[in-house]
Design a protein around this motif. Sequence first.
Motif, PDB file in Angstrom:
ATOM      1  N   GLN A   1       8.253  16.904  61.115  1.00 45.68           N
ATOM      2  CA  GLN A   1       8.054  15.729  61.971  1.00 45.68           C
ATOM      3  C   GLN A   1       9.170  15.598  63.010  1.00 45.68           C
ATOM      4  OE1 GLN A   1       7.521  12.143  59.649  1.00 45.68           O
ATOM      5  NE2 GLN A   1       5.879  13.053  58.435  1.00 45.68           N
TER       6      GLN A   1
ATOM      7  N   LYS B   1       5.912   8.983  59.450  1.00 45.32           N
ATOM      8  CA  LYS B   1       5.227   9.498  60.643  1.00 45.32           C
ATOM      9  C   LYS B   1       4.378   8.396  61.287  1.00 45.32           C
ATOM     10  CE  LYS B   1       2.274  13.228  62.269  1.00 45.32           C
ATOM     11  NZ  LYS B   1       1.541  14.444  61.883  1.00 45.32           N
ATOM     12  N   LYS B   2       3.740   7.602  60.440  1.00 44.94           N
ATOM     13  CA  LYS B   2       2.855   6.541  60.923  1.00 44.94           C
ATOM     14  C   LYS B   2       3.650   5.443  61.649  1.00 44.94           C
ATOM     15  CE  LYS B   2      -0.955   3.727  59.195  1.00 44.94           C
ATOM     16  NZ  LYS B   2      -1.701   3.338  58.007  1.00 44.94           N
TER      17      LYS B   2
ATOM     18  N   HIS C   1       4.291  10.573  55.235  1.00 43.19           N
ATOM     19  CA  HIS C   1       3.149   9.955  55.931  1.00 43.19           C
ATOM     20  C   HIS C   1       3.547   8.611  56.533  1.00 43.19           C
ATOM     21  CE1 HIS C   1      -0.840   8.296  56.707  1.00 43.19           C
ATOM     22  NE2 HIS C   1      -0.478   7.255  55.982  1.00 43.19           N
TER      23      HIS C   1
ATOM     24  N   PRO D   1       7.180   5.592  63.128  1.00 45.45           N
ATOM     25  CA  PRO D   1       8.453   6.266  63.392  1.00 45.45           C
ATOM     26  C   PRO D   1       9.590   5.327  63.811  1.00 45.45           C
ATOM     27  CG  PRO D   1       6.852   6.746  65.123  1.00 45.45           C
ATOM     28  CD  PRO D   1       6.132   5.995  64.050  1.00 45.45           C
TER      29      PRO D   1
END
Length: 178
Positions: A24, A136-137, A133, A139
Motif C-alpha cells: 500500500q 487502505k480504506k 484493508h 488512509p
Amino acid sequence: MKKRILISGGGIAGMTAARLLFNQGHEVTVIDKARKDVAIQCYLRITDDLASKHARVPQLLKETFRDYKADVQHLIDSFLKSGLMFADKMGMVHAPALTNGKLVLLGDAGYCPTALSGMGASLSIYGAKALAHFMKKSPDDLAGAIQRYDSLMQPISESFGTMREIMPNHLYRTTKSN
C-alpha cells in the motif's frame, strides 16, 4: 498518506501485515528475535501439581513416543540426556482490547487461540488482512482504521476465549470403567 509502521514479530501475522502494508506504500520495519533453538511442544493433559509433572517429564515423554520410529525416540533420548526438557502449565492471556493508541495486537499476541484449535495461522492472516484493508480504506484516518479493526477482531478474539475454557473437555473425554 504514507505511514511508518513497526511490526514486532515475524510470524504469519507480522509478515502478512508487512507485505500488505508495504504494497500500500507504507514504510514497514519488521523486528523478530533470532530463532536458533529447536523446540518440541507436547500437549499432555495431566492434573498433577506442577512439581509432580516436572518429576515425570522423562517418563511421560518416553511413554508418549514409545510407538514412534527409532529416530524420534533417539531425538527424545538426546534431549533427555542433555537436560533440555522442561514442563510447565500453559495459560492464555485475555486482552481487553486489541489496540491502544497506535499499538495494534495481531496474531497470537492478540487473539490467543488455544494451540489445540488449529486456528492460529488462519486468524493471523485474517487479522493482518483486516488491518491492511481498514488502513487502505481510510488512509488519512489511522485512528478510525484501528478502531474498525478492533471492532471486527475483538469479538472473534473473545469467542476463542470461550473455546479455551470448553475445548479440553471435548478433546479429552473420559469414560467410566466397569
